[in-house]
Design a protein around this motif. Structure first.
Motif, PDB file in Angstrom:
ATOM      1  N   GLN A  26       9.219   5.331   2.542  1.00  0.00           N
ATOM      2  CA  GLN A  26       9.610   4.889   3.890  1.00  0.00           C
ATOM      3  C   GLN A  26       8.829   3.624   4.239  1.00  0.00           C
ATOM      4  OE1 GLN A  26      11.959   6.555   5.771  1.00  0.00           O
ATOM      5  NE2 GLN A  26      11.832   4.881   7.228  1.00  0.00           N
ATOM      6  N   SER A  27       9.506   2.607   4.730  1.00  0.00           N
ATOM      7  CA  SER A  27       8.858   1.347   5.078  1.00  0.00           C
ATOM      8  C   SER A  27       7.909   1.518   6.267  1.00  0.00           C
ATOM      9  CB  SER A  27       9.906   0.295   5.427  1.00  0.00           C
ATOM     10  OG  SER A  27       9.280  -0.870   5.934  1.00  0.00           O
ATOM     11  N   PRO A  28       6.689   0.978   6.151  1.00  0.00           N
ATOM     12  CA  PRO A  28       5.751   1.033   7.273  1.00  0.00           C
ATOM     13  C   PRO A  28       5.956  -0.119   8.264  1.00  0.00           C
ATOM     14  CG  PRO A  28       4.685  -0.002   5.424  1.00  0.00           C
ATOM     15  CD  PRO A  28       6.066   0.402   4.965  1.00  0.00           C
ATOM     16  N   ILE A  29       6.863  -1.020   7.951  1.00  0.00           N
ATOM     17  CA  ILE A  29       7.074  -2.210   8.779  1.00  0.00           C
ATOM     18  C   ILE A  29       7.883  -1.850  10.015  1.00  0.00           C
ATOM     19  CG2 ILE A  29       8.020  -4.553   8.812  1.00  0.00           C
ATOM     20  CD1 ILE A  29       7.718  -4.573   5.764  1.00  0.00           C
ATOM     21  N   ASP A  30       7.460  -2.378  11.150  1.00  0.00           N
ATOM     22  CA  ASP A  30       8.173  -2.182  12.412  1.00  0.00           C
ATOM     23  C   ASP A  30       9.615  -2.675  12.235  1.00  0.00           C
ATOM     24  OD1 ASP A  30       9.123  -2.071  14.991  1.00  0.00           O
ATOM     25  OD2 ASP A  30       7.398  -3.077  15.888  1.00  0.00           O
ATOM     26  N   PRO A  31      10.614  -1.865  12.578  1.00  0.00           N
ATOM     27  CA  PRO A  31      12.018  -2.264  12.382  1.00  0.00           C
ATOM     28  C   PRO A  31      12.386  -3.605  13.019  1.00  0.00           C
ATOM     29  CG  PRO A  31      11.905   0.053  12.940  1.00  0.00           C
ATOM     30  CD  PRO A  31      10.507  -0.495  13.087  1.00  0.00           C
ATOM     31  N   LYS A  32      11.731  -3.991  14.092  1.00  0.00           N
ATOM     32  CA  LYS A  32      12.059  -5.285  14.707  1.00  0.00           C
ATOM     33  C   LYS A  32      11.531  -6.453  13.876  1.00  0.00           C
ATOM     34  CE  LYS A  32       8.172  -5.432  17.882  1.00  0.00           C
ATOM     35  NZ  LYS A  32       7.672  -4.597  18.913  1.00  0.00           N
ATOM     36  N   ASN A  33      10.649  -6.181  12.900  1.00  0.00           N
ATOM     37  CA  ASN A  33      10.140  -7.230  12.011  1.00  0.00           C
ATOM     38  C   ASN A  33      10.909  -7.315  10.689  1.00  0.00           C
ATOM     39  OD1 ASN A  33       8.198  -7.965  13.855  1.00  0.00           O
ATOM     40  ND2 ASN A  33       6.533  -6.895  12.829  1.00  0.00           N
ATOM     41  N   ILE A  34      11.939  -6.490  10.549  1.00  0.00           N
ATOM     42  CA  ILE A  34      12.740  -6.505   9.325  1.00  0.00           C
ATOM     43  C   ILE A  34      13.999  -7.328   9.585  1.00  0.00           C
ATOM     44  CG2 ILE A  34      14.064  -5.097   7.706  1.00  0.00           C
ATOM     45  CD1 ILE A  34      12.029  -2.860   8.195  1.00  0.00           C
ATOM     46  N   PRO A  35      14.221  -8.387   8.766  1.00  0.00           N
ATOM     47  CA  PRO A  35      15.419  -9.214   8.970  1.00  0.00           C
ATOM     48  C   PRO A  35      16.693  -8.384   8.837  1.00  0.00           C
ATOM     49  CG  PRO A  35      13.913 -10.223   7.386  1.00  0.00           C
ATOM     50  CD  PRO A  35      13.402  -8.848   7.661  1.00  0.00           C
ATOM     51  N   LYS A  36      17.654  -8.662   9.694  1.00  0.00           N
ATOM     52  CA  LYS A  36      18.936  -7.949   9.682  1.00  0.00           C
ATOM     53  C   LYS A  36      19.986  -8.800   8.962  1.00  0.00           C
ATOM     54  CE  LYS A  36      17.365  -4.673  12.379  1.00  0.00           C
ATOM     55  NZ  LYS A  36      16.186  -4.159  11.729  1.00  0.00           N
ATOM     56  N   TYR A  37      20.812  -8.136   8.194  1.00  0.00           N
ATOM     57  CA  TYR A  37      21.908  -8.801   7.502  1.00  0.00           C
ATOM     58  C   TYR A  37      23.004  -7.778   7.262  1.00  0.00           C
ATOM     59  CZ  TYR A  37      20.044  -6.497   3.387  1.00  0.00           C
ATOM     60  OH  TYR A  37      19.612  -5.556   2.498  1.00  0.00           O
ATOM     61  N   ASP A  38      24.201  -8.263   6.999  1.00  0.00           N
ATOM     62  CA  ASP A  38      25.337  -7.386   6.708  1.00  0.00           C
ATOM     63  C   ASP A  38      25.598  -7.395   5.217  1.00  0.00           C
ATOM     64  OD1 ASP A  38      25.884  -6.736   9.375  1.00  0.00           O
ATOM     65  OD2 ASP A  38      26.978  -8.614   9.648  1.00  0.00           O
ATOM     66  N   LEU A  39      25.937  -6.232   4.665  1.00  0.00           N
ATOM     67  CA  LEU A  39      26.323  -6.178   3.270  1.00  0.00           C
ATOM     68  C   LEU A  39      27.659  -6.877   3.089  1.00  0.00           C
ATOM     69  CD1 LEU A  39      25.404  -2.531   2.246  1.00  0.00           C
ATOM     70  CD2 LEU A  39      24.223  -4.629   1.657  1.00  0.00           C
ATOM     71  N   GLU A  45       0.827  -1.215   0.000  1.00  0.00           N
ATOM     72  CA  GLU A  45       0.000   0.000   0.000  1.00  0.00           C
ATOM     73  C   GLU A  45       0.858   1.261   0.000  1.00  0.00           C
ATOM     74  OE1 GLU A  45      -2.590  -0.455   3.357  1.00  0.00           O
ATOM     75  OE2 GLU A  45      -4.019  -1.686   2.237  1.00  0.00           O
ATOM     76  N   VAL A  46       1.932   1.268   0.791  1.00  0.00           N
ATOM     77  CA  VAL A  46       2.817   2.437   0.850  1.00  0.00           C
ATOM     78  C   VAL A  46       3.548   2.633  -0.483  1.00  0.00           C
ATOM     79  CG1 VAL A  46       4.932   3.322   1.917  1.00  0.00           C
ATOM     80  CG2 VAL A  46       3.076   2.475   3.345  1.00  0.00           C
ATOM     81  N   ILE A  47       4.038   1.549  -1.067  1.00  0.00           N
ATOM     82  CA  ILE A  47       4.724   1.646  -2.359  1.00  0.00           C
ATOM     83  C   ILE A  47       3.755   2.151  -3.426  1.00  0.00           C
ATOM     84  CG2 ILE A  47       5.834   0.335  -4.206  1.00  0.00           C
ATOM     85  CD1 ILE A  47       7.021  -1.493  -2.010  1.00  0.00           C
ATOM     86  N   TYR A  48       2.552   1.598  -3.445  1.00  0.00           N
ATOM     87  CA  TYR A  48       1.555   1.994  -4.445  1.00  0.00           C
ATOM     88  C   TYR A  48       1.202   3.472  -4.316  1.00  0.00           C
ATOM     89  CZ  TYR A  48      -2.800   1.994  -7.113  1.00  0.00           C
ATOM     90  OH  TYR A  48      -3.787   2.280  -8.014  1.00  0.00           O
ATOM     91  N   ARG A  49       0.915   3.915  -3.106  1.00  0.00           N
ATOM     92  CA  ARG A  49       0.552   5.320  -2.900  1.00  0.00           C
ATOM     93  C   ARG A  49       1.711   6.252  -3.250  1.00  0.00           C
ATOM     94  NH1 ARG A  49      -2.112   3.861   2.531  1.00  0.00           N
ATOM     95  NH2 ARG A  49      -4.185   3.267   1.863  1.00  0.00           N
ATOM     96  N   GLY A  50       2.922   5.865  -2.839  1.00  0.00           N
ATOM     97  CA  GLY A  50       4.091   6.684  -3.161  1.00  0.00           C
ATOM     98  C   GLY A  50       4.328   6.753  -4.658  1.00  0.00           C
ATOM     99  N   ALA A  51       4.200   5.624  -5.338  1.00  0.00           N
ATOM    100  CA  ALA A  51       4.419   5.579  -6.783  1.00  0.00           C
ATOM    101  C   ALA A  51       3.372   6.414  -7.519  1.00  0.00           C
ATOM    102  CB  ALA A  51       4.398   4.140  -7.270  1.00  0.00           C
ATOM    103  N   MET A  52       2.134   6.380  -7.040  1.00  0.00           N
ATOM    104  CA  MET A  52       1.076   7.174  -7.680  1.00  0.00           C
ATOM    105  C   MET A  52       1.337   8.680  -7.525  1.00  0.00           C
ATOM    106  SD  MET A  52      -0.935   5.137  -9.199  1.00  0.00           S
ATOM    107  CE  MET A  52      -2.522   5.884  -9.494  1.00  0.00           C
ATOM    108  N   ARG A  53       2.114   9.047  -6.509  1.00  0.00           N
ATOM    109  CA  ARG A  53       2.483  10.456  -6.307  1.00  0.00           C
ATOM    110  C   ARG A  53       3.806  10.812  -6.975  1.00  0.00           C
ATOM    111  NH1 ARG A  53       1.092   9.570  -0.303  1.00  0.00           N
ATOM    112  NH2 ARG A  53      -1.121   9.998  -0.281  1.00  0.00           N
ATOM    113  N   GLY A  54       4.414   9.856  -7.674  1.00  0.00           N
ATOM    114  CA  GLY A  54       5.656  10.116  -8.384  1.00  0.00           C
ATOM    115  C   GLY A  54       6.918   9.873  -7.592  1.00  0.00           C
ATOM    116  N   LYS A  55       6.806   9.306  -6.410  1.00  0.00           N
ATOM    117  CA  LYS A  55       7.996   9.035  -5.608  1.00  0.00           C
ATOM    118  C   LYS A  55       8.683   7.762  -6.097  1.00  0.00           C
ATOM    119  CE  LYS A  55       6.308  11.151  -1.352  1.00  0.00           C
ATOM    120  NZ  LYS A  55       6.059  10.935   0.075  1.00  0.00           N
ATOM    121  N   MET A  56      10.006   7.761  -6.013  1.00  0.00           N
ATOM    122  CA  MET A  56      10.787   6.581  -6.404  1.00  0.00           C
ATOM    123  C   MET A  56      11.329   5.838  -5.190  1.00  0.00           C
ATOM    124  SD  MET A  56      10.243   6.837  -9.524  1.00  0.00           S
ATOM    125  CE  MET A  56      11.086   5.390 -10.025  1.00  0.00           C
TER     126      MET A  56
END
Length: 149
Positions: free
Chosen positions: A131-144, A117-128
């Motif tokens: 910002q992720s709406p997902i709680d940071p503790k639910n985002i898997p962590k990894y090292d580059l 939903e956030v990507i769709y709304r942002g894209a419809m407004r022309g944003k490339m």
């Protein structure tokens, strides 16, 4: 679960989907069918595909069958999910160093729905980039892998 989601087997198929799907978010899941985390992610995708059908089209890409895109998006960890809108690569700020893809599986269906939903709304407004709406503790962590080079 990936039986219910369309698969893209070559660069030509991926190019056609990226360029051909209009006014919807294109979700490309890079991974392998036999990987347990990919299967977990595919289950979330298949359960939400109908609900998100007005906003997104979800596809499965085998990393071994699309090595050009695997290298281009630097798919080092699987599953990795990449988003497009009207042929443009959509970036998401997850609070991690890499904004080009989501690595790992979503914890809940709602996390995935909120992100689309956030990507769709942002894209419809022309944003490339959005910002992720997902709680940071639910985002898997990894090292580059190339950190500090």
């Amino acid at each position: 679960m990936s039986l219910f989601l369309p698969k893209l087997n070559c660069k030509k198929d991926i190019d056609e989907v990226i360029k051909g799907v209009a006014e919807k978010v294109v979700v490309l899941r890079f991974g392998r069918d036999e990987d347990s985390v990919c299967l977990q992610l595919d289950e979330i995708f298949s359960k939400t595909a109908h609900d998100l059908s007005n906003m997104a089209s979800i596809y499965i890409v085998d990393v071994d069958k699309a090595p050009i895109y695997t290298r281009y998006f630097d798919i080092s960890y699987i599953p990795s999910t990449v988003f497009f809108f009207n042929g443009q690569h959509m970036k998401v700020d997850y609070g991690s160093p890499d904004h080009t893809k989501f690595v790992g599986s979503f914890r809940t269906k709602q996390d995935f729905i909120d992100l689309i939903e956030v990507i769709y709304r942002g894209a419809m407004r022309g944003k490339m980039i959005v910002q992720s709406p997902i709680d940071p503790k639910n985002i898997p962590k990894y090292d580059l892998l190339y950190h500090g080079i």
